[in-house]
Scaffold this motif. Structure first.
Motif, PDB file in Angstrom:
ATOM      1  N   ALA A 110      -4.562   5.818  -2.141  1.00  0.00           N
ATOM      2  CA  ALA A 110      -4.134   4.510  -2.415  1.00  0.00           C
ATOM      3  C   ALA A 110      -3.929   4.027  -0.416  1.00  0.00           C
ATOM      4  CB  ALA A 110      -2.512   4.714  -2.753  1.00  0.00           C
ATOM      5  N   LEU A 111      -3.326   4.751   0.394  1.00  0.00           N
ATOM      6  CA  LEU A 111      -3.451   4.264   1.933  1.00  0.00           C
ATOM      7  C   LEU A 111      -4.845   4.005   2.130  1.00  0.00           C
ATOM      8  CD1 LEU A 111      -0.917   6.856   3.273  1.00  0.00           C
ATOM      9  CD2 LEU A 111      -0.593   4.724   2.096  1.00  0.00           C
ATOM     10  N   GLY A 130       0.869  -1.524  -0.203  1.00  0.00           N
ATOM     11  CA  GLY A 130      -0.138  -0.135  -0.096  1.00  0.00           C
ATOM     12  C   GLY A 130       1.008   1.244   0.010  1.00  0.00           C
ATOM     13  N   ALA A 131       2.259   1.674   1.394  1.00  0.00           N
ATOM     14  CA  ALA A 131       2.815   2.772   0.385  1.00  0.00           C
ATOM     15  C   ALA A 131       3.587   2.302  -0.977  1.00  0.00           C
ATOM     16  CB  ALA A 131       3.544   2.247   1.828  1.00  0.00           C
ATOM     17  N   THR A 155       2.238   1.473  -3.162  1.00  0.00           N
ATOM     18  CA  THR A 155       1.008   2.027  -4.184  1.00  0.00           C
ATOM     19  C   THR A 155       0.902   3.592  -4.254  1.00  0.00           C
ATOM     20  OG1 THR A 155       0.027  -0.529  -4.611  1.00  0.00           O
ATOM     21  CG2 THR A 155      -0.914   1.789  -4.825  1.00  0.00           C
ATOM     22  N   ALA A 156       1.054   3.952  -2.509  1.00  0.00           N
ATOM     23  CA  ALA A 156       1.129   5.173  -2.811  1.00  0.00           C
ATOM     24  C   ALA A 156       1.874   6.838  -3.603  1.00  0.00           C
ATOM     25  CB  ALA A 156       1.325   6.104  -1.100  1.00  0.00           C
ATOM     26  N   SER A 165      -3.809  11.704  -4.307  1.00  0.00           N
ATOM     27  CA  SER A 165      -3.244  10.369  -5.026  1.00  0.00           C
ATOM     28  C   SER A 165      -2.751   9.367  -3.862  1.00  0.00           C
ATOM     29  CB  SER A 165      -3.088  10.623  -6.435  1.00  0.00           C
ATOM     30  OG  SER A 165      -2.655  11.481  -6.962  1.00  0.00           O
ATOM     31  N   ALA A 166      -1.838  10.230  -3.125  1.00  0.00           N
ATOM     32  CA  ALA A 166      -0.857   8.710  -2.187  1.00  0.00           C
ATOM     33  C   ALA A 166      -2.182   8.560  -1.389  1.00  0.00           C
ATOM     34  CB  ALA A 166       0.544   9.427  -1.640  1.00  0.00           C
ATOM     35  N   GLY A 167      -2.909   9.735  -0.862  1.00  0.00           N
ATOM     36  CA  GLY A 167      -3.633   8.894   0.719  1.00  0.00           C
ATOM     37  C   GLY A 167      -4.959   9.004   0.183  1.00  0.00           C
ATOM     38  N   ILE A 169      -4.392   2.803  -8.288  1.00  0.00           N
ATOM     39  CA  ILE A 169      -4.213   2.487  -7.235  1.00  0.00           C
ATOM     40  C   ILE A 169      -5.233   1.592  -7.315  1.00  0.00           C
ATOM     41  CG2 ILE A 169      -5.852   2.983  -5.436  1.00  0.00           C
ATOM     42  CD1 ILE A 169      -5.149   6.011  -5.953  1.00  0.00           C
ATOM     43  N   GLY A 228       0.932   9.021  -6.344  1.00  0.00           N
ATOM     44  CA  GLY A 228       1.642  10.755  -6.385  1.00  0.00           C
ATOM     45  C   GLY A 228       2.803  10.976  -7.723  1.00  0.00           C
ATOM     46  N   THR A 247      -6.206   0.902   0.439  1.00  0.00           N
ATOM     47  CA  THR A 247      -5.136  -0.112   1.229  1.00  0.00           C
ATOM     48  C   THR A 247      -6.228  -0.659   2.606  1.00  0.00           C
ATOM     49  OG1 THR A 247      -3.240   0.582   0.181  1.00  0.00           O
ATOM     50  CG2 THR A 247      -2.535  -1.135   1.951  1.00  0.00           C
TER      51      THR A 247
END
Length: 164
Positions: free
Chosen positions: A76-77, A25-26, A28-29, A72-74, A135, A33, A80
């Motif tokens: 993905a988290l 997940g990290a 993917t974040a 975007s990164a958030g 994602i 991003g 997850t």
């Protein structure tokens, strides 16, 4: 609905390797991003579209570019966390997850068109589509590799021998 103890579904329980799931997940974040940044650079630098910032801010844009990447990164988290919850609590968790990600991606693609219709809007929608696909595919793959179905074995029949 409860599952009778003798049914095949009761004999199988999902086991999630949480460390592996969240490491994926990290990762993917980070990728999500970067997809946002690359999409904005492509729209602004190659196609000369002022996506998320006026032309005067240059190819890198302004703080909105970095905020977009962070959101975007958030996302993905959050995805997850959602897949982790679904694996632990629902039947066919990846099917539900795919539906949620598909509908969220569709909403993100359509949202820019609510305000205006321009080439910048199309570029924003395409960036959102790329982020959603990234994602969805990466978190689904990570969830598959981090989940195993453990067979529950019934206790042995009869007395257990005392170790000597």
């Amino acid at each position: 609905m409860t599952v009778p103890p003798s049914s095949p579904a009761a004999d199988r329980a999902p086991h999630v390797n949480a460390a592996r799931l969240w490491a994926g997940g990290a990762a993917t974040a980070a990728v999500a991003g970067l997809v946002a940044i690359v999409g904005i650079l492509l729209a602004r630098g190659v196609f000369d579209l002022d996506v998320l910032a006026p032309k005067g801010d240059g190819v890198w844009g302004d703080a909105d570019t970095w905020t977009y990447a962070a959101v975007s990164a958030g996302a993905a988290l959050v995805a997850t966390g959602l897949v982790h919850l679904l694996i632990l609590s629902t039947p066919r968790p990846l099917r539900f997850f795919k539906w949620v990600v598909t509908l969220a991606t569709l909403a993100a693609v359509l949202a820019p068109f609510a305000a205006e219709r321009s080439w910048e809007t199309v570029a924003t929608a395409l960036i959102n589509l790329a982020i959603g696909i990234t994602i969805g595919s990466l978190v689904t793959g990570t969830a598959r590799s981090a989940t195993a179905v453990a067979e529950r074995r019934p206790p042995p029949a009869g007395p257990v021998p005392y170790p000597q």
